[in-house]
Write an enzyme that holds these catalytic residues in place. Structure first.
Site, PDB file in Angstrom:
ATOM      1  N   ASN A   9       0.860  -1.191   0.000  1.00  0.00           N
ATOM      2  CA  ASN A   9       0.000   0.000   0.000  1.00  0.00           C
ATOM      3  C   ASN A   9       0.893   1.236   0.000  1.00  0.00           C
ATOM      4  OD1 ASN A   9      -1.865   2.010   0.472  1.00  0.00           O
ATOM      5  ND2 ASN A   9      -2.229   1.446   2.618  1.00  0.00           N
ATOM      6  N   TRP A  10       0.979   1.865  -1.158  1.00  0.00           N
ATOM      7  CA  TRP A  10       1.886   3.014  -1.276  1.00  0.00           C
ATOM      8  C   TRP A  10       1.318   4.282  -0.626  1.00  0.00           C
ATOM      9  CZ3 TRP A  10       3.750   2.858  -7.127  1.00  0.00           C
ATOM     10  CH2 TRP A  10       4.422   1.647  -7.344  1.00  0.00           C
ATOM     11  N   LYS A  11       0.056   4.251  -0.286  1.00  0.00           N
ATOM     12  CA  LYS A  11      -0.622   5.434   0.292  1.00  0.00           C
ATOM     13  C   LYS A  11      -0.426   6.641  -0.632  1.00  0.00           C
ATOM     14  CE  LYS A  11       0.248   3.467   4.807  1.00  0.00           C
ATOM     15  NZ  LYS A  11       0.089   3.621   6.237  1.00  0.00           N
ATOM     16  N   HIS A  97      -9.383   0.858   4.915  1.00  0.00           N
ATOM     17  CA  HIS A  97      -8.106   1.093   5.602  1.00  0.00           C
ATOM     18  C   HIS A  97      -8.356   2.024   6.792  1.00  0.00           C
ATOM     19  CE1 HIS A  97      -4.036   2.453   6.435  1.00  0.00           C
ATOM     20  NE2 HIS A  97      -3.619   1.377   5.790  1.00  0.00           N
ATOM     21  N   GLU A  99      -6.871   4.498   7.828  1.00  0.00           N
ATOM     22  CA  GLU A  99      -6.737   5.932   7.532  1.00  0.00           C
ATOM     23  C   GLU A  99      -8.022   6.469   6.896  1.00  0.00           C
ATOM     24  OE1 GLU A  99      -3.010   5.564   5.434  1.00  0.00           O
ATOM     25  OE2 GLU A  99      -2.095   4.941   7.314  1.00  0.00           O
ATOM     26  N   GLU A 169      -5.339  -5.294  10.576  1.00  0.00           N
ATOM     27  CA  GLU A 169      -4.328  -4.265  10.796  1.00  0.00           C
ATOM     28  C   GLU A 169      -4.632  -3.553  12.112  1.00  0.00           C
ATOM     29  OE1 GLU A 169      -2.405  -2.951   6.924  1.00  0.00           O
ATOM     30  OE2 GLU A 169      -4.248  -1.796   7.042  1.00  0.00           O
ATOM     31  N   GLY A 175       2.227   2.161  10.738  1.00  0.00           N
ATOM     32  CA  GLY A 175       3.121   3.311  10.582  1.00  0.00           C
ATOM     33  C   GLY A 175       3.808   3.733  11.862  1.00  0.00           C
ATOM     34  N   SER A 215       3.374  -2.194  10.463  1.00  0.00           N
ATOM     35  CA  SER A 215       4.830  -2.194  10.659  1.00  0.00           C
ATOM     36  C   SER A 215       5.466  -3.545  10.362  1.00  0.00           C
ATOM     37  CB  SER A 215       5.185  -1.710  12.069  1.00  0.00           C
ATOM     38  OG  SER A 215       4.743  -0.376  12.247  1.00  0.00           O
ATOM     39  N   GLY A 236       2.777  -1.187   4.304  1.00  0.00           N
ATOM     40  CA  GLY A 236       2.801   0.241   3.994  1.00  0.00           C
ATOM     41  C   GLY A 236       4.217   0.700   3.716  1.00  0.00           C
ATOM     42  N   GLY A 237       4.860   1.310   4.711  1.00  0.00           N
ATOM     43  CA  GLY A 237       6.179   1.922   4.547  1.00  0.00           C
ATOM     44  C   GLY A 237       7.198   1.043   3.825  1.00  0.00           C
TER      45      GLY A 237
END
Ligand code: PEP
Length: 252
Positions: A9-11, A97, A99, A169, A175, A215, A236-237
């Site tokens: 997930n590149w956000k 998600h 977010e 998640e 994150g 994470s 993610g990251g």
């Protein structure tokens, strides 16, 4: 047998040039090393979808959107429908998600509409669920996740549900650099699978891919993915660096 899946997930990261470079690099690593046992999914921003679809070998990599509208079409300025996403060559869409739930106030009922539109347009929803820290500390984590499933997914038919991927998640892990321990993650994944078996049946539960997100990185993916009910990750990251992402893809 359920699929092993690693989705990045590149956000809201990368411009289109950077996104193409990243996708091509992941594509190269997978091709060179003949990775075929894991379903690899890239989830860039909407603006990149068409170009990313063109930049990868779609036999090896699937492309996903990060969200879709709850409406099929019409006067909804700024929205992107499931049908539009499908027309880019995407096969998946992330829905719910944390977010989106937190910053855009998306609740389970809205998310359920999105899931249905995705399925009607032949997109596989990657449906995200998970508790916030306070809920875990108060011992409400199972209750929260159960409600997210009941309101977000459990009115789907057996056939519809068989096309859904679920990502657990825990919000406190997204994150933050704090990862759920393999045992914490496994405990919740086993619980989710039990709920699916109770709602549908043991066969559907056995065949549903349950991803862990929060994470997850090149250093901890192996321990997480070795758990009985963890079928991969939503990353993610660590999905923004091709080498790290590749290490996670090959962590089974
Ligand atoms: C995510 O955004 O779904 C996620 C899991 O992020 P991170 O891996 O950066 O915690």
């Amino acid at each position: 047998m359920r699929k092993k899946i690693v989705a990045g997930n590149w956000k809201m990261n990368t411009d289109i040039r950077e996104g193409i470079t990243l996708a091509k690099e992941v594509n190269r690593l997978i091709a060179e090393n003949h990775v075929s046992y894991t379903t690899v999914i890239l989830s860039p921003p909407f603006t990149h979808l068409t170009e990313i679809v063109k930049s990868v070998n779609l036999n090896r990599i699937s492309v996903s959107a990060q969200n879709c509208s709850s409406e099929p079409k019409g006067a909804f300025t700024g929205e992107v429908s499931a049908n539009m996403i499908k027309s880019t060559g995407c096969t998946h869409v992330i829905i719910g998600h944390s977010e989106r739930r937190t910053y855009f106030k998306e609740d389970n009922f809205l998310l359920n509409k999105k899931v249905k539109h995705a399925l009607q347009n032949d997109l596989i929803p990657i449906f995200c669920i998970g508790e916030i820290l306070k809920e875990r500390e108060e011992g409400k984590l199972f209750e929260v996740v159960k409600t997210q499933l009941e309101e977000g997914l459990f009115n789907l038919s057996r056939e519809e549900f068989s096309n859904v991927v679920i990502a657990y998640e825990p919000v406190w892990a997204i994150g933050t650099g704090i990862t759920a321990t393999p045992l914490q993650a496994q405990e919740m994944h086993a619980y989710i699978r039990k709920l699916i078996a109770e709602k549908y049946d043991a066969e559907i539960a056995e065949n549903t891919s349950l991803l862990y997100g929060g994470s997850c990185n090149a250093g901890n993916a192996k321990d997480l993915f070795s758990q009985a009910d963890i079928d991969g990750g939503l990353i993610g990251g660590a999905s923004l660096k091709a080498d790290d992402f590749y290490k996670i893809i090959t962590s089974f």
